[in-house]
Design a protein around this motif. Structure first.
Motif, PDB file in Angstrom:
ATOM      1  N   GLY A 133      82.457 -25.059  54.964  1.00 16.47           N
ATOM      2  CA  GLY A 133      81.801 -24.586  56.589  1.00 16.47           C
ATOM      3  C   GLY A 133      82.395 -23.477  57.154  1.00 16.47           C
ATOM      4  O   GLY A 133      83.657 -23.261  57.919  1.00 16.47           O
ATOM      5  N   THR A 134      81.496 -22.974  58.684  1.00 15.42           N
ATOM      6  CA  THR A 134      81.827 -21.983  59.306  1.00 15.42           C
ATOM      7  C   THR A 134      81.410 -21.657  60.209  1.00 15.42           C
ATOM      8  O   THR A 134      81.499 -21.135  61.542  1.00 15.42           O
ATOM      9  N   GLY A 135      81.867 -22.981  60.970  1.00 12.30           N
ATOM     10  CA  GLY A 135      80.896 -23.409  62.089  1.00 12.30           C
ATOM     11  C   GLY A 135      82.033 -23.863  62.756  1.00 12.30           C
ATOM     12  O   GLY A 135      82.888 -22.983  63.193  1.00 12.30           O
ATOM     13  N   LEU A 136      82.156 -24.462  64.553  1.00 10.95           N
ATOM     14  CA  LEU A 136      83.073 -24.412  65.483  1.00 10.95           C
ATOM     15  C   LEU A 136      84.275 -24.323  64.867  1.00 10.95           C
ATOM     16  O   LEU A 136      85.582 -23.930  64.605  1.00 10.95           O
ATOM     17  N   ALA A 137      84.551 -25.809  64.127  1.00 12.57           N
ATOM     18  CA  ALA A 137      86.430 -26.158  63.395  1.00 12.57           C
ATOM     19  C   ALA A 137      85.732 -25.561  62.126  1.00 12.57           C
ATOM     20  O   ALA A 137      86.687 -25.025  62.521  1.00 12.57           O
ATOM     21  N   GLY A 138      84.924 -25.459  61.059  1.00  9.06           N
ATOM     22  CA  GLY A 138      85.752 -24.526  60.361  1.00  9.06           C
ATOM     23  C   GLY A 138      85.802 -22.871  60.726  1.00  9.06           C
ATOM     24  O   GLY A 138      87.003 -22.743  60.157  1.00  9.06           O
ATOM     25  N   ALA A 139      85.170 -22.218  61.413  1.00  2.00           N
ATOM     26  CA  ALA A 139      85.597 -20.666  61.548  1.00  2.00           C
ATOM     27  C   ALA A 139      86.951 -20.845  62.537  1.00  2.00           C
ATOM     28  O   ALA A 139      87.994 -20.244  62.240  1.00  2.00           O
ATOM     29  N   SER A 140      86.730 -21.938  63.136  1.00  3.45           N
ATOM     30  CA  SER A 140      88.392 -21.838  64.130  1.00  3.45           C
ATOM     31  C   SER A 140      89.166 -22.193  62.887  1.00  3.45           C
ATOM     32  O   SER A 140      90.570 -20.989  63.417  1.00  3.45           O
ATOM     33  N   ALA A 141      89.370 -22.775  62.691  1.00  3.76           N
ATOM     34  CA  ALA A 141      90.150 -23.797  61.283  1.00  3.76           C
ATOM     35  C   ALA A 141      89.908 -22.459  61.040  1.00  3.76           C
ATOM     36  O   ALA A 141      91.914 -22.178  59.998  1.00  3.76           O
ATOM     37  N   SER A 142      90.046 -21.221  59.808  1.00  2.00           N
ATOM     38  CA  SER A 142      90.022 -20.910  59.110  1.00  2.00           C
ATOM     39  C   SER A 142      90.592 -19.274  59.760  1.00  2.00           C
ATOM     40  O   SER A 142      91.618 -19.341  58.855  1.00  2.00           O
ATOM     41  N   ALA A 143      90.093 -19.283  60.877  1.00  2.00           N
ATOM     42  CA  ALA A 143      91.119 -18.252  61.202  1.00  2.00           C
ATOM     43  C   ALA A 143      92.502 -18.134  61.801  1.00  2.00           C
ATOM     44  O   ALA A 143      93.741 -17.413  61.810  1.00  2.00           O
ATOM     45  N   ALA A 187      78.151 -21.036  79.611  1.00  2.00           N
ATOM     46  CA  ALA A 187      76.994 -19.429  78.734  1.00  2.00           C
ATOM     47  C   ALA A 187      76.542 -19.573  78.944  1.00  2.00           C
ATOM     48  O   ALA A 187      75.192 -19.948  78.218  1.00  2.00           O
ATOM     49  N   ARG A 188      74.614 -19.675  80.086  1.00  2.00           N
ATOM     50  CA  ARG A 188      74.067 -19.983  79.674  1.00  2.00           C
ATOM     51  C   ARG A 188      73.081 -20.917  79.157  1.00  2.00           C
ATOM     52  O   ARG A 188      74.343 -22.104  79.586  1.00  2.00           O
ATOM     53  N   GLY A 189      72.313 -21.557  78.362  1.00  2.00           N
ATOM     54  CA  GLY A 189      72.386 -22.412  77.788  1.00  2.00           C
ATOM     55  C   GLY A 189      72.718 -21.854  76.574  1.00  2.00           C
ATOM     56  O   GLY A 189      71.823 -22.329  75.707  1.00  2.00           O
ATOM     57  N   GLN A 190      73.513 -21.082  75.990  1.00  2.00           N
ATOM     58  CA  GLN A 190      73.479 -20.945  75.193  1.00  2.00           C
ATOM     59  C   GLN A 190      75.115 -21.140  74.047  1.00  2.00           C
ATOM     60  O   GLN A 190      76.143 -19.755  74.282  1.00  2.00           O
ATOM     61  N   THR A 191      76.170 -21.649  74.797  1.00  2.00           N
ATOM     62  CA  THR A 191      77.198 -21.878  74.990  1.00  2.00           C
ATOM     63  C   THR A 191      77.474 -22.264  73.552  1.00  2.00           C
ATOM     64  O   THR A 191      79.022 -21.612  72.981  1.00  2.00           O
ATOM     65  N   GLY A 192      77.302 -22.393  72.870  1.00  2.00           N
ATOM     66  CA  GLY A 192      77.667 -23.234  71.179  1.00  2.00           C
ATOM     67  C   GLY A 192      77.466 -21.426  70.834  1.00  2.00           C
ATOM     68  O   GLY A 192      78.293 -21.231  70.029  1.00  2.00           O
ATOM     69  N   GLN A 193      76.812 -21.112  71.055  1.00  2.00           N
ATOM     70  CA  GLN A 193      75.814 -19.530  70.498  1.00  2.00           C
ATOM     71  C   GLN A 193      77.878 -18.700  70.656  1.00  2.00           C
ATOM     72  O   GLN A 193      78.924 -18.404  69.995  1.00  2.00           O
ATOM     73  N   GLN A 194      77.965 -18.473  72.072  1.00  2.00           N
ATOM     74  CA  GLN A 194      79.154 -17.808  72.437  1.00  2.00           C
ATOM     75  C   GLN A 194      80.662 -18.784  71.567  1.00  2.00           C
ATOM     76  O   GLN A 194      81.263 -17.645  71.379  1.00  2.00           O
ATOM     77  N   LEU A 195      81.084 -19.754  71.872  1.00  2.00           N
ATOM     78  CA  LEU A 195      81.954 -19.732  71.318  1.00  2.00           C
ATOM     79  C   LEU A 195      81.757 -19.652  69.964  1.00  2.00           C
ATOM     80  O   LEU A 195      83.215 -19.584  69.588  1.00  2.00           O
ATOM     81  N   LEU A 196      80.712 -20.092  68.913  1.00  2.24           N
ATOM     82  CA  LEU A 196      80.574 -19.986  67.725  1.00  2.24           C
ATOM     83  C   LEU A 196      81.009 -18.474  67.168  1.00  2.24           C
ATOM     84  O   LEU A 196      82.065 -18.276  66.477  1.00  2.24           O
ATOM     85  N   LEU A 197      80.667 -17.452  68.226  1.00  2.00           N
ATOM     86  CA  LEU A 197      80.793 -16.394  68.269  1.00  2.00           C
ATOM     87  C   LEU A 197      82.063 -15.937  68.559  1.00  2.00           C
ATOM     88  O   LEU A 197      83.051 -15.127  67.568  1.00  2.00           O
ATOM     89  N   GLY A 198      82.537 -16.691  69.580  1.00  2.00           N
ATOM     90  CA  GLY A 198      84.459 -15.957  69.719  1.00  2.00           C
ATOM     91  C   GLY A 198      85.319 -16.039  68.134  1.00  2.00           C
ATOM     92  O   GLY A 198      85.587 -15.252  68.095  1.00  2.00           O
TER      93      GLY A 198
END
Lengths: 215, 642, 251
Positions: B40-50, B158-169
């Motif tokens: 999984g590469t959502g917020l948790a998966g991507a941040s853990a992998s990195a 971040a506007r109405g797209q906070t999840g997007q911006q955190l995920l892209l981070g």
């Protein structure tokens, strides 16, 4: 080498087009200034021409540089045209352009080729014309002719279209796109080509319509 | 099944620090010898992998989409909470902790929630440093907004797209590690099974959805970050590919599943408008700040809303809850909308919607002010429904949104299978029986960036793991088992489609069953009825679902079928869990357990526990275990919004 | 609610190596409240019931933010409505009796994998080549330690809104990925956090973009016109500037 890498990148190629385009635009400015003397009188024009040719070194150096710039612009333009054609051929069975008024941007290579043809004719007619007849006489004789004059006018219309997209595109490539100046830029994309169209196409019209009879 | 929460001792505020110190570490030079699998590469998966890759582990990351950037965390709109107290309005780590545990109706572990509040501040710093373009004040400092369930302004956005911006981070941090060769990224892989060697998680089996190839991968640690199971209901705000398969496969191999019946139903979604509908779209909760919720007093009132005079309208939230009015919490708002519709007063073509009316707000503040606040939401609503909320009230209805339940994990986020960790929405840990707005993003990133690495190091340092090569019997068995299941799914395909059902048809039936009986309000009889009907749906699925194409190819029908098969099995523990919890708490309303005013009534004496389900076998009923929750630092109180 | 009857011409291609062609399907009683993808769902249910293979297409969130869906509808990426993805395009944009041609996003860098489904991993590789700030987890300064003018944060957000769907590439007459690449470069160039590496970032991302086989930008502006998030070509201008400056001064 970094410079070759830079120039051969996709943006580098665009920068070559934009830089050479800018230099050609500057050349047009000097040319149009010289030509403006036609509207004054044949003596002034002849004087300008004679003065110019009394400095052969300058003429040769400038012509050579101009030729090189022009070749770079054409060469790179044709290369990009070929590359893009390769990408775009048989891509979609239906193609719709969303952007309106794309005529000048889509016809850039074609208007460019018209200008090239014009240039060859123009150089052979004037630059390499017989040095026995004064240039001011040649101008009146040639441009007063209907077909020759028409060819000139058509070429200048092509130039206007070429500049219409080219000028904006050049600024975009140089990174100039800012809401504060975009209004001014979009006005200039009309004013600039129109200015050159009037100044250049005015000369054959001047002679064809007989306005230049007293020239 | 042993449930040792491993909560460190000591004062609440020192637990995490003490724990970090007492956990064992892996020497930087030794980390590269360890392999970690992240699914999984959502917020948790991507941040853990990195984060794990940065620390030197050899990471292999898997995602179901064509790119790790598309995980469903991207759809989160509102924001992320943190106890920064930049607004100087009295916020603190302790207050964020208290709001979160209270919002969860005192059904979460104190120590976990406190740790979440503690690391929340680091998350903001981390994201800012990554170049996440949070909203800023004119002076250049970070801006905050307020959100439901809190009296302080602590939500970063971040506007109405906070999840997007955190995920892209997180995705960019992951991309950096992929480029550096520290993470090997596997796109378009669906996890089908977990591989255990000597009782420890040592690998996974996946299906390459492009080729149909079944592959297995080995590692020393497996981390699941596979999100929630809201799609069991067929219609939800979840993405189409969100599923329970990975968690369910882990559960069948021995991981306890905690609180499966805790499903958050969001009150303001665009209602269902036809049978063909594939998913529901959320409208931000903030709309309830200015919109008034109402239904016609008489059932089956076919007049246009503007033609219904004031005296024929029932502003039921304002009438029932005078002090909170339209701003009651999510669960209360949802339940009341359902009640109105059940009484036949629902509006719209389907009768399953209520009005959210901005007419009064527009009259009071002017159209411009309202449009400035909600313009983009109005636009989005109009695009979908072709109706302009300025002229006509919005139609809204509750929809399944988030699942608080998930794989049971201890303080180290490890499941009951040694070496198998679960992070993000996939675990049950921090939200209790109800999640507050802007807390999901916080939890996903807390787990991935700041918690999991400590846990992984401790696990690796305190266990001596035998070397595996991925060719041992458990791996081969797992591949065989997965292939067998795919063959079984395709068994009905030979006879052609005549007289058969499609995957979606069965999924819709399951969804309807869960929505009707295990949705916003639950009742013993109704739950028992659902439990009786479930085997019928399961039988129908296996007997008559027709799947075109083959397993050795890209086959989107087959992918869906595999997920639905697991949803059908999973639904059983969901219903059983709802049945076993004879109290109301947070999202879970048992009709039998209500106050005299029809409000949810908790039963702290008997149900202050996490219910954890153990899989016994395919024919035996699952077994429930309890992890008792102790409240040493806060006193559970009854919620009231009158 | 009304319904319409449609003729669909959809690109069918079994795999990357196979030759594809447009197949024609009739679909009746399409509700105008449906989204485009729901219409395709209905078609797929119908094809499944007829024993035919459903049309493969990518999709996930269905609320216009994941960037997974996309196809070229009658020659326009994501279809005729402005600033929406395919999943947010509704059938009320079409009329009864319409013939709709549906083709995959095409570019040299986007091989078609099956039907409408293409491989856009080239975009991921562009990001991997430098679309980030090189910091590790932990040890970062307080979020408020560097003030960022609100207008810069807004411009960065405008660029960061990119969902990576690839419509810009699909619509560009030359298949260029300039809008995509420039969006990331702009976002990070506008924020102080991205400054330290901005030269190297511009150089490597453009190099990767060229290596992937994307075309050259000719300032045709189609990308901006179809972008579901309304990302402006002002970002491309910024990329040009960043690249020029980096190329002339890096090292």
């Amino acid at each position: 080498m970094w410079f070759v890498r830079f120039l051969s990148s996709s943006i580098g190629k665009k920068l070559i087009m934009a830089t050479t385009g800018l230099l050609l635009l500057l050349f047009l400015c000097t040319h149009v200034a010289g030509n403006a003397t036609i509207y004054m009188s044949s003596e002034v024009f002849q004087g300008y021409a004679d003065e110019l040719h009394s400095h052969p070194l300058i003429v040769i150096v400038f012509s050579t540089i101009f030729l090189l710039i022009f070749l770079a612009h054409i060469g790179m333009g044709l290369f990009l045209f070929y590359q893009n054609w390769q990408v775009s051929k048989s891509r979609y069975s239906v193609t719709t352009r969303v952007v309106k008024n794309t005529f000048s941007s889509e016809t850039m290579p074609y208007t460019g080729l018209i200008i090239l043809t014009f240039l060859i004719v123009h150089i052979f007619s004037f630059t390499f014309s017989s040095s026995e007849v004064p240039i001011s006489v040649t101008v009146k004789e040639m441009l007063g002719g209907f077909f020759y004059g028409l060819f000139y006018i058509v070429s200048f219309i092509a130039l206007a279209f070429h500049l219409n997209h080219g000028f904006w595109s050049m600024l975009q490539t140089f990174g100039m796109n800012h809401p504060r100046y975009n209004d001014a830029i979009s006005k200039l994309t009309l004013i600039l080509p129109l200015f050159f169209l009037i100044m250049f196409a005015g000369i054959p019209l001047y002679f064809m319509t007989g306005l230049g009879a007293s020239y | 099944m042993e449930l040792n929460s491993r909560v460190p001792s000591g004062p609440l505020a020192d637990k995490w620090n003490n724990h970090k110190f007492s956990n064992k570490l892996v020497n930087p030079a030794n980390r590269r010898k360890y392999k970690v699998i992240v699914v999984g590469t959502g917020l948790a998966g991507a941040s853990a992998s990195a984060t794990l890759a940065e620390q030197g582990y050899e990471v292999q990351t898997f995602c179901i989409q064509d790119s790790p950037r598309r995980a469903h965390s991207i759809a989160a709109q509102g924001g992320i909470n943190a106890a920064k107290n930049y607004q100087n309005d009295g916020d603190s780590v302790h207050r964020l902790f208290y709001d979160t545990i209270k919002g969860g109706d005192f059904r979460a572990r104190e120590a976990n929630v406190y740790r979440l509040a503690e690391v929340s501040n680091e998350i903001i710093d981390q994201c800012v440093a990554q170049g996440v373009p949070f909203a800023r004040e004119y002076g250049g400092t970070l801006a905050n907004r307020s959100f439901g369930g809190a009296q302080v302004s602590r939500t970063f956005y971040a506007r109405g797209q906070t999840g997007q911006q955190l995920l892209l981070g997180a995705y960019s941090a992951l991309s950096r590690q992929i480029h550096a060769g520290n993470v090997k990224m596997f796109n378009r892989r669906e996890m089908m099974d977990i591989v255990l060697v000597d009782g420890k998680a040592r690998g996974i089996t996946v299906r390459d959805v492009m080729t149909g190839e079944i592959e297995s991968y080995y590692a020393d640690v497996v981390i699941l970050a596979t999100g929630g199971y809201g799609n069991a209901y067929f219609l939800s705000t979840n993405a189409m590919a969100s599923n329970v398969t990975a968690a369910w496969r882990a559960h069948k191999k021995g991981a306890g599943f905690a609180n499966p019946s805790f499903v958050q139903i969001h009150p303001t979604c665009i209602p269902v408008h036809g049978d063909y509908q594939s998913k529901l779209t959320l409208m931000s909760e903030s709309l309830r700040n200015d919109g008034r919720v109402w239904v016609p007093k008489k059932g089956d009132d076919k007049r246009r809303p503007s033609e219904i005079p004031e005296e024929d309208r029932d502003y039921y939230l304002e009438n029932k809850y005078p002090s909170f009015g339209n701003l009651v919490p999510r669960d209360v708002a949802s339940r009341n909308a359902k009640e109105q519709c059940d009484e036949g007063k629902g509006v719209g073509n389907t009768g399953l919607a209520v009005y959210l009316d901005f007419a009064d707000a527009i009259k009071r503040d002017g159209e411009d002010t309202i449009l400035k606040k909600y313009g983009n939401l109005f636009q989005m609503y109009e695009k979908i429904t072709d109706s302009n909320p300025v002229e006509e009230p919005m139609l809204i209805y509750p929809a399944v949104h988030y699942t608080m339940g998930g794989l049971w994990v201890d303080y180290d986020l490890m499941t009951t299978i040694p070496g198998l960790f679960a992070i993000g929405e996939c675990n049950f840990s921090d939200h209790g029986a109800n999640r507050l707005g802007a807390s999901a993003l916080m939890q996903g990133l807390a787990d991935g960036y700041f918690i999991i690495a400590t846990s992984v190091a401790h696990y690796l340092a305190s266990n001596s793991l035998e070397e595996v090569l991925g060719s041992e019997a458990p791996f081969k068995d797992s591949i065989q088992e997965v292939e067998g299941r795919i063959d079984k799914l395709l068994q009905n395909s030979a006879g052609g489609p005549a007289g058969k059902l499609t995957v979606d048809e069965v999924h819709k039936e399951l969804g309807r069953l869960l929505w009707d009986h295990c949705g916003m309000s639950r009742e013993e009889k109704s739950l028992e009825k659902a439990l009786e009907e479930l085997p019928g749906i399961k039988k129908k699925f296996w007997d008559s679902v027709y799947i075109p194409g083959s397993g050795k190819d890209l086959n989107q029908s087959l992918e869906r079928a595999g997920r639905v098969a697991d949803f059908v099995e999973f639904a059983e523990i969901m219903i059983r869990d709802a049945l076993a919890r004879e109290e109301s708490c947070g999202c879970h309303l048992r009709v039998e357990s209500q106050t005299e005013e029809h409000e949810a009534k908790r039963d702290d004496e008997n149900y202050t526990h996490v219910s954890v389900w153990e899989h016994i076998s395919d024919v035996e009923a699952p077994k429930m275990h309890k992890e008792e929750l102790k409240f040493e630092f806060v006193t559970p109180s009854q919620r009231s919004y009158k | 609610m009304s319904s319409i009857n449609l003729t669909l011409k959809i690109w069918r291609q079994h795999n990357s190596d196979a030759l594809g062609n447009l197949e024609t399907y009739d679909l009746d009683d399409v509700h105008t409240d449906m989204s485009f993808l729901e219409m395709l769902d209905i078609l797929n249910e119908k094809l499944t019931k007829e024993g035919k293979e459903p049309v493969a297409f990518d999709h996930d969130c269905r609320e216009g933010i994941c960037g997974m869906c996309g196809a070229v509808i009658d020659g326009i990426a994501h279809g005729p409505e402005k600033e929406v993805t395919l999943c947010q395009l509704h059938m009320r944009n079409f009329s009864n009796g319409d013939t709709i041609v549906i083709e995959p996003f095409r570019s040299r860098a986007f091989p078609v994998k099956k039907d409408l489904l293409v491989d856009r991993s080239a975009l991921d590789r562009i990001i991997q080549s430098g679309g980030y700030v090189s910091i590790n987890t932990g040890g970062t300064p307080d979020g408020n330690s560097l003030p960022i003018p609100s207008s810069n944060a807004e411009l960065a957000m405008d660029a960061a809104a990119c969902i990576g769907c690839g419509a810009c590439v699909a619509s560009c007459p030359n298949g260029a990925a300039m809008l995509f690449t420039s969006a990331k470069i702009s976002q990070l160039a506008l924020l102080p956090q991205g400054h330290a590496e901005k030269k190297q970032r511009a150089l490597s991302m453009v190099a990767q973009m060229d290596e992937e086989g994307f075309g050259n930008c000719t300032n045709a502006k189609e990308c901006e016109a179809v972008c579901p998030k309304g990302i402006s070509i002002r970002n491309i201008a910024r990329l040009n500037r960043e690249y020029l400056f980096a190329a002339l001064t890096e090292g």
